[in-house]
Design a protein around this motif. Sequence first.
Motif, PDB file in Angstrom:
ATOM      1  N   ALA A 378       0.843  -1.191   0.000  1.00 31.60           N
ATOM      2  CA  ALA A 378       0.000   0.000   0.000  1.00 31.60           C
ATOM      3  C   ALA A 378       0.880   1.242   0.000  1.00 31.60           C
ATOM      4  N   GLY A 379       0.528   2.215  -0.833  1.00 29.88           N
ATOM      5  CA  GLY A 379       1.352   3.410  -0.986  1.00 29.88           C
ATOM      6  C   GLY A 379       2.435   3.256  -2.027  1.00 29.88           C
ATOM      7  N   GLN A 380       2.387   2.167  -2.824  1.00 28.06           N
ATOM      8  CA  GLN A 380       3.382   1.922  -3.855  1.00 28.06           C
ATOM      9  C   GLN A 380       2.702   1.536  -5.168  1.00 28.06           C
ATOM     10  N   LYS A 381       3.457   1.629  -6.262  1.00 30.58           N
ATOM     11  CA  LYS A 381       2.997   1.139  -7.552  1.00 30.58           C
ATOM     12  C   LYS A 381       4.159   0.435  -8.232  1.00 30.58           C
ATOM     13  N   GLY A 382       3.849  -0.552  -9.080  1.00 35.53           N
ATOM     14  CA  GLY A 382       4.913  -1.226  -9.789  1.00 35.53           C
ATOM     15  C   GLY A 382       4.539  -2.627 -10.220  1.00 35.53           C
ATOM     16  N   TRP A 383       5.546  -3.326 -10.764  1.00 31.90           N
ATOM     17  CA  TRP A 383       5.370  -4.678 -11.283  1.00 31.90           C
ATOM     18  C   TRP A 383       5.653  -5.715 -10.207  1.00 31.90           C
ATOM     19  N   GLU A 384       4.908  -6.795 -10.283  1.00 35.37           N
ATOM     20  CA  GLU A 384       5.182  -7.945  -9.429  1.00 35.37           C
ATOM     21  C   GLU A 384       5.243  -9.205 -10.285  1.00 35.37           C
ATOM     22  N   VAL A 385       6.232 -10.050 -10.023  1.00 34.05           N
ATOM     23  CA  VAL A 385       6.288 -11.385 -10.621  1.00 34.05           C
ATOM     24  C   VAL A 385       6.461 -12.381  -9.479  1.00 34.05           C
ATOM     25  N   GLY A 386       5.978 -13.590  -9.701  1.00 35.59           N
ATOM     26  CA  GLY A 386       6.077 -14.579  -8.640  1.00 35.59           C
ATOM     27  C   GLY A 386       5.826 -15.983  -9.138  1.00 35.59           C
ATOM     28  N   ALA A 387       6.121 -16.937  -8.271  1.00 38.66           N
ATOM     29  CA  ALA A 387       5.903 -18.344  -8.589  1.00 38.66           C
ATOM     30  C   ALA A 387       5.688 -19.114  -7.298  1.00 38.66           C
ATOM     31  N   ASN A 388       4.943 -20.231  -7.402  1.00 37.37           N
ATOM     32  CA  ASN A 388       4.814 -21.124  -6.263  1.00 37.37           C
ATOM     33  C   ASN A 388       4.959 -22.569  -6.728  1.00 37.37           C
ATOM     34  N   TYR A 389       5.296 -23.449  -5.771  1.00 45.51           N
ATOM     35  CA  TYR A 389       5.611 -24.835  -6.106  1.00 45.51           C
ATOM     36  C   TYR A 389       5.320 -25.706  -4.895  1.00 45.51           C
ATOM     37  N   ALA A 390       4.778 -26.900  -5.141  1.00 43.16           N
ATOM     38  CA  ALA A 390       4.498 -27.864  -4.074  1.00 43.16           C
ATOM     39  C   ALA A 390       5.529 -28.985  -4.145  1.00 43.16           C
ATOM     40  N   PRO A 391       6.649 -28.890  -3.414  1.00 47.63           N
ATOM     41  CA  PRO A 391       7.693 -29.926  -3.488  1.00 47.63           C
ATOM     42  C   PRO A 391       7.262 -31.239  -2.846  1.00 47.63           C
ATOM     43  N   PHE A 392       6.365 -31.145  -1.886  1.00 42.97           N
ATOM     44  CA  PHE A 392       5.816 -32.320  -1.215  1.00 42.97           C
ATOM     45  C   PHE A 392       4.319 -32.102  -1.024  1.00 42.97           C
ATOM     46  N   LYS A 393       3.611 -33.167  -0.735  1.00 45.62           N
ATOM     47  CA  LYS A 393       2.193 -33.029  -0.460  1.00 45.62           C
ATOM     48  C   LYS A 393       1.991 -32.145   0.764  1.00 45.62           C
ATOM     49  N   ASN A 394       1.067 -31.178   0.653  1.00 43.61           N
ATOM     50  CA  ASN A 394       0.704 -30.249   1.732  1.00 43.61           C
ATOM     51  C   ASN A 394       1.830 -29.289   2.102  1.00 43.61           C
ATOM     52  N   VAL A 395       2.772 -29.082   1.194  1.00 46.08           N
ATOM     53  CA  VAL A 395       3.839 -28.094   1.395  1.00 46.08           C
ATOM     54  C   VAL A 395       3.903 -27.213   0.147  1.00 46.08           C
ATOM     55  N   LEU A 399       7.544 -17.486  -3.960  1.00 40.33           N
ATOM     56  CA  LEU A 399       8.491 -16.384  -4.116  1.00 40.33           C
ATOM     57  C   LEU A 399       7.814 -15.241  -4.867  1.00 40.33           C
ATOM     58  N   ARG A 400       8.020 -13.998  -4.412  1.00 40.55           N
ATOM     59  CA  ARG A 400       7.481 -12.812  -5.072  1.00 40.55           C
ATOM     60  C   ARG A 400       8.574 -11.750  -5.162  1.00 40.55           C
ATOM     61  N   GLU A 414      12.119  -1.711  -4.135  1.00 44.51           N
ATOM     62  CA  GLU A 414      12.320  -3.099  -4.547  1.00 44.51           C
ATOM     63  C   GLU A 414      12.000  -3.984  -3.346  1.00 44.51           C
ATOM     64  N   ASN A 415      11.090  -4.924  -3.515  1.00 44.55           N
ATOM     65  CA  ASN A 415      10.659  -5.775  -2.415  1.00 44.55           C
ATOM     66  C   ASN A 415      10.823  -7.245  -2.776  1.00 44.55           C
ATOM     67  N   LEU A 416      11.332  -8.010  -1.828  1.00 45.68           N
ATOM     68  CA  LEU A 416      11.464  -9.459  -1.965  1.00 45.68           C
ATOM     69  C   LEU A 416      10.606 -10.136  -0.909  1.00 45.68           C
ATOM     70  N   PHE A 417       9.969 -11.244  -1.304  1.00 42.17           N
ATOM     71  CA  PHE A 417       9.084 -11.964  -0.391  1.00 42.17           C
ATOM     72  C   PHE A 417       9.218 -13.467  -0.646  1.00 42.17           C
ATOM     73  N   GLY A 418       9.397 -14.215   0.416  1.00 43.84           N
ATOM     74  CA  GLY A 418       9.462 -15.667   0.309  1.00 43.84           C
ATOM     75  C   GLY A 418       8.694 -16.314   1.449  1.00 43.84           C
ATOM     76  N   ARG A 419       8.018 -17.419   1.138  1.00 40.16           N
ATOM     77  CA  ARG A 419       7.218 -18.081   2.171  1.00 40.16           C
ATOM     78  C   ARG A 419       7.180 -19.585   1.918  1.00 40.16           C
ATOM     79  N   ILE A 420       7.242 -20.348   3.016  1.00 41.62           N
ATOM     80  CA  ILE A 420       7.029 -21.788   2.972  1.00 41.62           C
ATOM     81  C   ILE A 420       5.877 -22.107   3.911  1.00 41.62           C
ATOM     82  N   GLU A 421       4.874 -22.814   3.384  1.00 42.04           N
ATOM     83  CA  GLU A 421       3.688 -23.171   4.161  1.00 42.04           C
ATOM     84  C   GLU A 421       3.553 -24.692   4.230  1.00 42.04           C
ATOM     85  N   MET A 422       3.246 -25.184   5.425  1.00 45.29           N
ATOM     86  CA  MET A 422       3.000 -26.604   5.647  1.00 45.29           C
ATOM     87  C   MET A 422       1.596 -26.748   6.204  1.00 45.29           C
TER      88      MET A 422
END
Length: 424
Positions: A378-395, A399-400, A414-422
């Motif tokens: 919020a308060g910014q403008k620009g491009w975002e690219v990202g990808a997600n992947y399920a290396p294991f079941k329920n994981v 990356l953004r 410039e913003n970097l974002f990474g998350r792992i969810e189980m």
Amino acid sequence: MKKTLVSALTTALVVGAASTTFAAANPFSDVPADHWAYDAVSQLAADGVIEGYGDTTFRGNQNITRYEMAQMIAKAMAKTDVSAADKALIDKLAAEFSDELNNLGVRVSNLERNADNVKWNGKAEYTYKSLRDKDTTDPDQKKKNSDHLLFRLEPSAEVNSNWHVNARLDASTEMDSDSAKDNEDKVDLKRIWAQGNYGNFQVKLGKFAQIDDDSIFDTTFSGAEVKFGNKVTFTAGAGRQSDADLNSQLKDFDETANYQYAGLGYADGKFVGGVDYHHLNADSLNYLKDLKAKKDYTQDDTANIWLAKAAYQFDKTNGLNGFYANNTSADDFDHAWSAEYDYKGAQAENKGTWGMWAAYRNLGANTALFSTFDAILAGQKGWEVGANYAPFKNVVATLRYGNGKDLRTDNDIENLFGRIEMFF
């Protein structure tokens, strides 16, 4: 109440994990190999759950009685090599058809009737963020990194056939702070609400996510909401909005805001769309001062925000979505919009699935009051690219990357974002 082939397929899902003969030889002449239900029906026959009509036919379009459905459930109950999830579904079906099962001599106790009344879902996640202002001279704003751990539980309890009670409990900690003084370990009851479903009518009471949790109003509020309709829906709610849910770039409300909203939605096949109105009022909604420019960007104590959104799924792999919003009470930063292209998408339950996306967002801070976009804030403008992947079941790993401008200072960001969810 009579069922058709759907009932049989429900039972097929129940016993599916127990069978070792999936897609067995075709036992019925009226279920060809290219029929959408072929695998399920063949497995049911192989497991001895269904027998057909003795003339090599299954007659899947013919209504079956509750008694016939109970016979299939009884055979599924006799299986012992089933998973915990399948056992829970069997118990729930047994409770629904308890009278018929008792007539068959299959005892369903009161405990079984109440089985699976409370369901628990949740996840554990790790999040890394790096927010960078390329043009600032303030070393504290030049680069801000964070490491966050979250453990979330989401119980859902069945009160009766119409009402459920739902909740969200979050336990979180900031890993980038090791001192006891600075560490922000906390456990919060984020949401709790009762929900009643009566056909095409729904009511929510408590604290819950409201009408636009898929766009800039990704937040919770305390109050009541009603919704009715099928393809075309009308939603309205009213209550109180906590200042704790404001974006971090904004100062807090002097007091919690009063909040009302209403919207029309439409969903049919590949297209989903809607138009909403949001009204907030509080003592003040003040922004951080721009000390260098000696300016004070101040929003009126009332926000009137109109929002239109739409999404279209071309096929299983390609989709577009976007929204546009305008705060008619704001003098500046009074609009927000986003356009996003999605290709596929990771599915937690399916190992090896993946997706990617590209988007452009312009999130005026007087309008995107509760945005939770991760790469363009919020308060910014620009491009975002990202990808997600399920290396294991329920994981799922996500990356953004965001690159653009700060709307207030015009600095490059410039913003970097990474998350792992189980998930569990």
